[in-house]
Scaffold this active site. Structure first.
Site, mmCIF file in Angstrom:
data_model
loop_
_atom_site.group_PDB
_atom_site.id
_atom_site.type_symbol
_atom_site.label_atom_id
_atom_site.label_comp_id
_atom_site.label_asym_id
_atom_site.label_seq_id
_atom_site.Cartn_x
_atom_site.Cartn_y
_atom_site.Cartn_z
ATOM 1 N N ARG A 183 0.834 -1.215 0.000
ATOM 2 C CA ARG A 183 0.000 0.000 0.000
ATOM 3 C C ARG A 183 0.867 1.264 0.000
ATOM 4 O O ARG A 183 0.558 2.243 0.682
ATOM 5 C CB ARG A 183 -0.938 0.031 1.219
ATOM 6 N N SER A 210 -10.391 -0.746 3.605
ATOM 7 C CA SER A 210 -9.624 -0.988 4.835
ATOM 8 C C SER A 210 -9.129 0.354 5.370
ATOM 9 O O SER A 210 -8.500 1.116 4.636
ATOM 10 C CB SER A 210 -8.409 -1.862 4.547
ATOM 11 N N GLU A 243 -4.553 3.602 6.445
ATOM 12 C CA GLU A 243 -4.336 3.398 5.012
ATOM 13 C C GLU A 243 -4.716 4.651 4.207
ATOM 14 O O GLU A 243 -3.952 5.074 3.329
ATOM 15 C CB GLU A 243 -5.139 2.173 4.521
HETATM 16 N N1 EPU Z 1 -10.862 -11.103 10.035
HETATM 17 C C1 EPU Z 1 -11.417 -10.998 11.288
HETATM 18 N N2 EPU Z 1 -12.496 -10.176 11.457
HETATM 19 C C2 EPU Z 1 -13.043 -9.478 10.438
HETATM 20 C C3 EPU Z 1 -12.476 -9.600 9.147
HETATM 21 C C4 EPU Z 1 -11.383 -10.410 8.968
HETATM 22 O O1 EPU Z 1 -10.945 -11.611 12.242
HETATM 23 O O2 EPU Z 1 -14.004 -8.738 10.678
HETATM 24 C C5 EPU Z 1 -9.661 -11.949 9.867
HETATM 25 C C6 EPU Z 1 -9.982 -13.297 9.243
HETATM 26 O O3 EPU Z 1 -9.188 -14.263 9.861
HETATM 27 C C7 EPU Z 1 -9.523 -13.134 7.814
HETATM 28 C C8 EPU Z 1 -8.361 -12.175 7.972
HETATM 29 O O4 EPU Z 1 -8.750 -11.301 9.033
HETATM 30 O O5 EPU Z 1 -9.119 -14.363 7.288
HETATM 31 C C9 EPU Z 1 -8.084 -11.364 6.725
HETATM 32 O O6 EPU Z 1 -9.288 -10.754 6.277
HETATM 33 P P1 EPU Z 1 -9.498 -10.449 4.723
HETATM 34 O O7 EPU Z 1 -9.249 -11.659 3.919
HETATM 35 O O8 EPU Z 1 -10.818 -9.793 4.556
HETATM 36 O O9 EPU Z 1 -8.325 -9.462 4.383
HETATM 37 P P2 EPU Z 1 -7.730 -8.184 5.113
HETATM 38 O O10 EPU Z 1 -6.314 -8.479 5.426
HETATM 39 O O11 EPU Z 1 -8.579 -7.723 6.230
HETATM 40 C C10 EPU Z 1 -6.836 -7.177 2.893
HETATM 41 C C11 EPU Z 1 -6.808 -5.843 2.212
HETATM 42 C C12 EPU Z 1 -8.142 -5.608 1.506
HETATM 43 C C13 EPU Z 1 -8.390 -6.720 0.509
HETATM 44 C C14 EPU Z 1 -8.404 -8.054 1.279
HETATM 45 C C15 EPU Z 1 -8.574 -9.244 0.361
HETATM 46 C C16 EPU Z 1 -5.335 -4.456 3.540
HETATM 47 C C17 EPU Z 1 -5.223 -3.304 4.494
HETATM 48 N N3 EPU Z 1 -6.580 -4.792 3.176
HETATM 49 O O12 EPU Z 1 -7.798 -7.104 3.934
HETATM 50 O O13 EPU Z 1 -8.006 -4.393 0.769
HETATM 51 O O14 EPU Z 1 -9.637 -6.555 -0.137
HETATM 52 O O15 EPU Z 1 -7.135 -8.202 1.964
HETATM 53 O O16 EPU Z 1 -7.393 -9.487 -0.319
HETATM 54 O O17 EPU Z 1 -4.316 -5.004 3.150
HETATM 55 C C18 EPU Z 1 -8.317 -2.067 1.049
HETATM 56 O O18 EPU Z 1 -7.088 -1.973 1.067
HETATM 57 O O19 EPU Z 1 -9.067 -1.058 1.139
HETATM 58 C C19 EPU Z 1 -8.913 -3.376 0.976
HETATM 59 C C20 EPU Z 1 -10.234 -3.580 1.094
#
Ligand code: EPU
Length: 357
Positions: free
Chosen positions: A182, A256, A352
């Protein structure tokens, strides 16, 4: 001027003055948090030569600038004191298609999702994992958007920009963009100093599906589809995003709100022992990315609100404007979340979005 190696920039900057300065412009429809800030002055740029004209303008040229694309990674905590440059450069074209790769170019003002859809329709897969990300093509390299196992940096050939001090065209090759998680030079030393006008993408052939991300893997296992094509991945990513992430058209948000923090292996091991459910992902350099959403949820914040700002009830990494929130409300909530995560895990979360204070 070309930074790094790469193909020469196109003849976009042809000169010519036709700037219209709008005053007192409400930005509520121009940022996905739907925050009601006002721009004292705003100029729309529809071609690279408009940016060059701003650079040469005796009054606008020296003014500090806020570059605005889709406003999807922006928190307006006050009225911007800068000249707002709204990028509305359109156009998509296939520059080259060889057995090794397709080279595509899009104007910075093109909606990102429309570009992904168009590239697939042209028969050039490779961006499908990044479907439905809000914002514009020009904003994509700034924060190196990423999702479902792909960062846009892996597909960028070069970024074409206009230097706001000289009006010159600059082509940044991928190395010159200095992409990180990012992050890029456009968030750092080039922030506010150039306007991205076009982005070129290299989509390698043969196409290779990226299915490693847990959510995608689960989706296709449940669907009984072992070898999805790019269109099916596109549809799957859209469906997964819709179940978790709020539509900015319905609920103000910037995706995010926090980055996933990166820690060394020893810190990750200590945290893993103290918190057995900790979710983390090993990185190539031996460090670990921690799932900030998991930490926020385990602090009890998921679905909680402070005034008109809330932590989304389906994804703890997303802060939302329940309607009528001000930027200060979002920041108050973010700081409360950040303080609790720091107190519980000893990890400081970074925002972010870009904050205008
Ligand atoms: N999780 C929780 N609670 C929640 C949501 C998620 O515990 O409410 C845990 C779960 O274990 C899940 C893990 O967090 O497996 C990761 O969640 P997710 O797969 O949704 O990914 P993220 O790391 O939260 C990142 C990016 C997103 C992108 C997703 C999918 C960042 C800051 N965010 O989110 O990007 O869509 O991966 O690849 O790296 C953005 O940057 O605006 C964005 C939406």
């Amino acid at each position: 001027m070309t930074l790094g190696s790469g193909t020469p920039p196109p003849p976009h900057a042809r000169g010519g003055e036709r700037l219209v300065v709008e005053t007192g412009v409400c930005l509520q429809d121009m940022n996905t948090f739907a925050l009601a800030a006002t721009a004292a002055r705003l100029v729309r740029v529809r071609e690279a030569r408009d940016v060059a004209a701003i650079a040469r303008h005796p009054v606008l040229g020296p003014a500090p600038k806020l570059i605005l694309g889709g406003g999807s990674n922006l928190l307006l905590a006050r009225d911007p004191a800068f000249l707002v440059v709204k990028v509305e450069i359109e156009g998509m074209r296939v520059l080259e298609s060889t057995p090794q790769a397709a080279l595509l170019e899009a104007g910075a003002g093109v909606r990102w999702h429309e570009f992904v859809r168009w590239s697939l329709a042209q028969g050039h897969p490779g961006l499908e994992n990044l479907a439905l990300i809000p914002g514009t093509v020009g904003a994509a390299p700034v924060q190196n958007i990423g999702a479902y196992g792909l960062d846009v940096a892996q597909r960028i050939e070069s970024v074409i920009a206009t230097d706001l001090s000289s009006g010159q065209t600059i082509e940044f090759d991928a190395a010159a963009c200095r992409f990180g998680y990012r992050d890029s030079v456009f968030k750092r030393e080039w922030a506010g100093r150039c306007v991205i006008t076009h982005v070129r993408f290299r989509l390698p052939k043969p196409w290779c599906p990226l299915l490693g991300y847990a959510d995608l893997d689960r989706h296709f296992s449940q669907a009984g589809l072992a070898h999805p094509d790019a269109h099916q991945i596109f549809e799957a990513v859209c469906a997964i995003r819709k179940t978790k992430l709020p539509d900015p058209a319905a609920v103000g948000n910037a995706g995010s709100f926090f980055k996933n923090p990166i820690v060394d292996a020893a810190t990750r091991d200590d945290l893993g022992q103290a918190f057995p459910g900790l979710v983390s992902y090993p990185q190539d350099d031996g460090s670990y990315k921690l799932a900030a959403a998991w930490m926020i949820e385990s602090c009890g914040w998921k679905g909680r609100s402070v005034g008109r700002a809330a932590v989304h009830d389906r994804h703890a990494l997303v802060l939302v404007n329940l309607g009528g929130a001000e930027g200060a409300d979002i920041i108050a909530l973010a700081e409360a979340v950040r303080a609790d995560v720091l107190a519980k895990f000893g990890v400081r979360l970074e925002y972010e979005p870009v904050v205008v204070r």
